[in-house]
Design an enzyme around this catalytic site. Structure first.
Site: not given
Length: 104
Positions: A18, A22, A76-77
């Site tokens: 994660y 990012h 992105w999702w």
């Protein structure tokens, strides 16, 4: 300026992934957020519970909601779906939080 806060979750074994996804986010996603009036956006991880706390400053609620319909947000999702609990449309499961105090 509108302040929003919400909670999400990341899978317990995916904290590092994660963070990696990012750092940084896709430039086209950042541009889309800015174009839709997002001024400030932070996400914090509570490692013990795998809970994510997100905070965003935005100009307009309708612009914020319109981000979901953009092609880059949809990609992105889909990209994030495998590492966090998600809805049928790939959007992350989230809980809106009510602001009860703010100090300027």
């Amino acid at each position: 300026m509108i302040r929003k806060a919400f909670m999400m979750q990341v899978n317990p074994d995916q904290h590092d992934e994660y963070r990696r996804r990012h750092a940084p986010i896709w430039p086209e996603l950042k541009a889309t957020l800015r174009k839709h009036g997002v001024q400030n956006y932070s996400i914090f991880l509570h490692a013990e519970t795998s809970r994510l706390f997100a905070y965003v400053d935005l100009e307009d609620e309708n612009q914020w909601e319109a981000i979901a319909d953009t092609e880059v947000c949809q990609r992105w999702w889909a990209h994030m779906r495998e590492i966090m609990p998600s809805n049928q449309d790939n959007s992350p499961l989230s809980e809106q939080l009510e602001e009860v105090f703010h100090l300027d």
